[in-house]
Design a protein around this motif. Structure first.
Motif, mmCIF file in Angstrom:
data_model
loop_
_atom_site.group_PDB
_atom_site.id
_atom_site.type_symbol
_atom_site.label_atom_id
_atom_site.label_comp_id
_atom_site.label_asym_id
_atom_site.label_seq_id
_atom_site.Cartn_x
_atom_site.Cartn_y
_atom_site.Cartn_z
ATOM 1 N N ARG A 93 43.513 -18.986 42.258
ATOM 2 C CA ARG A 93 44.125 -19.841 42.759
ATOM 3 C C ARG A 93 45.236 -19.762 43.166
ATOM 4 N N GLU A 94 45.813 -18.860 42.042
ATOM 5 C CA GLU A 94 47.231 -18.743 42.126
ATOM 6 C C GLU A 94 47.358 -17.685 43.367
ATOM 7 N N ARG A 95 46.398 -17.319 43.173
ATOM 8 C CA ARG A 95 46.540 -16.119 44.568
ATOM 9 C C ARG A 95 47.245 -14.975 43.792
ATOM 10 N N ASN A 96 46.918 -14.524 42.350
ATOM 11 C CA ASN A 96 47.368 -13.515 41.740
ATOM 12 C C ASN A 96 46.449 -12.462 41.871
ATOM 13 N N PHE A 97 46.077 -11.238 42.460
ATOM 14 C CA PHE A 97 44.912 -10.262 42.117
ATOM 15 C C PHE A 97 45.550 -9.547 42.378
ATOM 16 N N GLU A 98 46.164 -9.073 41.327
ATOM 17 C CA GLU A 98 46.397 -7.544 40.996
ATOM 18 C C GLU A 98 45.834 -7.755 39.642
ATOM 19 N N ASN A 99 45.558 -6.163 39.250
ATOM 20 C CA ASN A 99 45.379 -5.560 38.157
ATOM 21 C C ASN A 99 44.197 -6.795 37.372
ATOM 22 N N LEU A 100 43.079 -6.225 38.263
ATOM 23 C CA LEU A 100 41.406 -7.403 37.561
ATOM 24 C C LEU A 100 41.093 -6.015 36.850
ATOM 25 N N THR A 101 41.080 -6.867 35.724
ATOM 26 C CA THR A 101 39.911 -6.018 35.216
ATOM 27 C C THR A 101 38.403 -5.915 35.953
ATOM 28 N N ALA A 102 36.667 -5.361 34.953
ATOM 29 C CA ALA A 102 36.297 -5.527 35.720
ATOM 30 C C ALA A 102 35.662 -6.963 35.957
#
Length: 134
Positions: free
Chosen positions: A98-107
């Motif tokens: 929702r905060e548009r944070n799509f970086e460094n995602l875990t599996a």
């Protein structure tokens, strides 16, 4: 007192401006969806007629038209989707999206992003279909 088309348009605009959920439930609307669409059509027609005599009406019309398209953002959520849509809209599991944070995602977060995107897309496309059929 009976709400005018202008009242309905401005009430909708105020509510739409306050909502930040990715998937908007039609139950959040202040009036039935069709009544809001009718109000926008009526009020836009009034503004078009006023444009001949009042240059400010053209400015208002320019602002009102795009807001009218936002009515289609609101969809009737399928009963079987209600719990996951509520979680997407307000749950901790989906907060970063929702905060548009799509970086460094875990599996696990990658899977959650796929869930988020699939439901968002479902209701976004439904809104586009609504818009194109009117």
């Amino acid at each position: 007192m009976h709400a005018t088309a202008r009242d309905i348009v401005y009430t909708f605009a105020q509510i739409r401006g306050q909502l930040t959920q990715p998937i908007l439930d039609a139950r959040l609307l202040p009036y039935p969806k069709q009544a809001i669409l009718d109000a926008f059509a009526s009020y836009e027609a009034q503004l078009v007629a006023k444009c001949r005599l009042d240059p400010d009406a053209a400015d208002e019309l320019e602002q009102v038209r795009p807001v009218g398209m936002r009515v289609f953002d609101f969809q009737t959520i399928d009963p079987e989707d209600m719990a996951i849509v509520m979680e997407i809209n307000s749950g901790a599991r989906f907060r970063r999206f929702r905060e548009r944070n799509f970086e460094n995602l875990t599996a696990d977060e990658e899977i959650n992003l796929q869930i988020f995107n699939s439901y968002f897309q479902k209701y976004f496309l439904r809104g586009m279909e609504d818009q194109n059929t009117r």
